[in-house]
Every structure is written in C-alpha cells, then in structure tokens.
Design an enzyme around this catalytic site. Structure first.
Site, PDB file in Angstrom:
ATOM      1  N   ARG A  34      -0.977  -6.856 -33.757  1.00  0.00           N
ATOM      2  CA  ARG A  34       0.087  -6.033 -33.162  1.00  0.00           C
ATOM      3  C   ARG A  34       1.312  -5.930 -34.057  1.00  0.00           C
ATOM      4  O   ARG A  34       2.037  -4.917 -34.019  1.00  0.00           O
ATOM      5  CB  ARG A  34       0.479  -6.607 -31.794  1.00  0.00           C
ATOM      6  CG  ARG A  34       1.382  -5.692 -30.959  1.00  0.00           C
ATOM      7  CD  ARG A  34       1.537  -6.228 -29.543  1.00  0.00           C
ATOM      8  NE  ARG A  34       2.220  -5.277 -28.670  1.00  0.00           N
ATOM      9  CZ  ARG A  34       3.504  -5.309 -28.360  1.00  0.00           C
ATOM     10  NH1 ARG A  34       4.277  -6.267 -28.870  1.00  0.00           N
ATOM     11  NH2 ARG A  34       4.038  -4.421 -27.560  1.00  0.00           N
ATOM     12  N   ILE A  60       6.231   0.965 -28.025  1.00  0.00           N
ATOM     13  CA  ILE A  60       4.912   0.355 -27.949  1.00  0.00           C
ATOM     14  C   ILE A  60       4.901  -0.460 -26.657  1.00  0.00           C
ATOM     15  O   ILE A  60       5.829  -1.208 -26.374  1.00  0.00           O
ATOM     16  CB  ILE A  60       4.629  -0.538 -29.183  1.00  0.00           C
ATOM     17  CG1 ILE A  60       3.234  -1.171 -29.103  1.00  0.00           C
ATOM     18  CG2 ILE A  60       5.690  -1.596 -29.383  1.00  0.00           C
ATOM     19  CD1 ILE A  60       2.847  -1.933 -30.377  1.00  0.00           C
ATOM     20  N   SER A  61       3.873  -0.258 -25.822  1.00  0.00           N
ATOM     21  CA  SER A  61       3.828  -0.896 -24.509  1.00  0.00           C
ATOM     22  C   SER A  61       3.734  -2.408 -24.624  1.00  0.00           C
ATOM     23  O   SER A  61       3.230  -2.946 -25.612  1.00  0.00           O
ATOM     24  CB  SER A  61       2.632  -0.378 -23.710  1.00  0.00           C
ATOM     25  OG  SER A  61       2.746   0.999 -23.461  1.00  0.00           O
ATOM     26  N   GLN A  62       4.200  -3.117 -23.582  1.00  0.00           N
ATOM     27  CA  GLN A  62       4.075  -4.565 -23.566  1.00  0.00           C
ATOM     28  C   GLN A  62       2.590  -4.944 -23.578  1.00  0.00           C
ATOM     29  O   GLN A  62       1.748  -4.228 -23.013  1.00  0.00           O
ATOM     30  CB  GLN A  62       4.768  -5.156 -22.343  1.00  0.00           C
ATOM     31  CG  GLN A  62       4.062  -4.873 -21.026  1.00  0.00           C
ATOM     32  CD  GLN A  62       4.733  -5.538 -19.846  1.00  0.00           C
ATOM     33  OE1 GLN A  62       5.208  -4.844 -18.943  1.00  0.00           O
ATOM     34  NE2 GLN A  62       4.752  -6.833 -19.811  1.00  0.00           N
ATOM     35  N   PRO A  63       2.227  -6.039 -24.226  1.00  0.00           N
ATOM     36  CA  PRO A  63       0.820  -6.438 -24.334  1.00  0.00           C
ATOM     37  C   PRO A  63       0.118  -6.547 -22.985  1.00  0.00           C
ATOM     38  O   PRO A  63      -1.043  -6.137 -22.856  1.00  0.00           O
ATOM     39  CB  PRO A  63       0.894  -7.784 -25.045  1.00  0.00           C
ATOM     40  CG  PRO A  63       2.144  -7.706 -25.862  1.00  0.00           C
ATOM     41  CD  PRO A  63       3.102  -6.919 -25.025  1.00  0.00           C
TER      42      PRO A  63
END
Length: 217
Positions: A34, A60-63
């Site tokens: 990431r 970028i979205s949270q994991p």
C-alpha cells in the site's frame, strides 16, 4: 520502516480483528504494498486505518473499507470485475490478487496514469485501466461477475445493474454527499435484484452523467 511488518499489523489489527474473515481477501491485503500507492511523504502512514489524500481532491480508502468491499463481492478466484474509480490503483491491485481480470475506470487522467504506472511496477498485468465517465460502466466488457464502486452515488445507476452477469454482485456506497450506506446488490439468474445494507460509510462523490455533477447536484 519495515513495510512487511506494518502490513501484517494492519491486517491483524485493523481488518481481521474487525470481522473480515475471507482468506483470499486477507492474503491479498498482505501482498499488496500500500505504501507505493500513496504520496512518498505519506509512506510512513500508509498502513494506518484511515484514508489518505492522493491529489485531485481524491483519497485512497482506509484499508478496512477496502477489505470489507472486496469481501462483499464474495470472490472465489478468476472472476471478471469492474471497478469504478481507479483512484490510486490500490483497490484494483487487491482485486487483481483474487480475480482473473479487473477492468477499472477513472475520470481523472492524471490519477489513471499514475495508477497504471504503479500497477505495472508491481506486476498487475490483469488490470485494464480506462479514462472515461465511470457512471456508465464499461459496456464493451460486460457482463461482469462483480462491480465495485469506490465513490458515493446519489442512487444506483441502471448501467451497473445492466452490466452484471447472472449471480453477479454490485457493491456501492449510496446516499448524500456527506454520508452513504454501503449496499450490495445481487442479480439472480431470473434478472431480479436483491439489495442488502452492509454499513454506514463516507466516500468522495461519484461524478458523472449517472451520478453527482461537479457542482454537487
């Protein structure tokens, strides 16, 4: 930083412990670096469980959300997937570790070019990226076994439902500009659709002809 250790901690503390169980998803999250998908200055924050800016007013979205949305597709391996909103390319890379082919659409050329470069760098040769209005899907490549939308829509575009194959699943945030509900829509063999509400969420708006307009209407 030892990114491999950070990645494993991310999966154990922020994803697995919060209920994501699919081994294919957990393994994909362990594999994808990431930190390569964020700004170099933010690399040390890449494995925290929160979104990060990637430029062009996008994130970028949270994991955890990436893992939840991927698990919601209920992939077994080898599927044909449409992703709407390439963004950084991270979600596409996770999907590519499970699916057979990922078709990803992005409306912002600069983001698409950057994502393509990183995807090539890590060997994601089974991802196709196209610059277009993603609210119309990718009609030439239909039908899809799954469609994942990484931006919040005011309603579910008919184009996505039409491009799902029998048994296919659509995962999409639906609601207002400020908050949405993550929905899963499953298409039966008879062409009926079953809707499920998964969880509350907040995404950047889905901009385009079948979504929000740039002025927020």
């Amino acid at each position: 930083m030892d990114f491999a250790i950070s990645r494993r901690r991310m999966v154990e503390q922020h994803i697995k412990s919060r209920g994501v169980k699919d081994p294919l998803v957990l393994d994909a999250m362990l594999q994808v670096p990431r930190h390569l998908f964020v700004e170099q200055a933010l690399a040390d924050q890449a494995y925290g469980d929160y979104p990060l800016p990637i430029g062009q007013r996008q994130t970028i979205s949270q994991p955890y959300m990436v893992a939840v949305m991927t698990e919601a597709l209920q992939l077994k391996g080898g599927e044909k997937i449409l992703e709407v909103g390439t963004g950084s390319g991270y979600q596409a890379a996770v999907l590519a570790r499970i699916a057979g082919r990922v078709y990803s659409v992005e409306r912002i050329p600069e983001l698409a070019r950057r994502a393509r470069r990183i995807l090539d760098q890590i060997g994601c040769t089974n991802v196709n990226v196209k610059v277009t209005d993603g609210t119309f899907g990718w009609e030439e490549q239909q039908p899809f076994d799954g469609i994942i939308v990484t931006a919040g829509a005011p309603s579910i575009p008919r184009s996505y439902l039409d491009q799902l194959g029998p048994g296919g699943r659509l995962v999409i945030p639906v609601g207002s500009l400020g908050s949405q509900v993550l929905m899963r829509v499953t298409k039966s063999g008879e062409g009926r659709f079953e809707e499920e509400r998964l969880l509350d969420c907040r995404f950047v708006p889905l901009i385009g002809g079948n979504g929000w307009q740039n002025d927020g209407t």
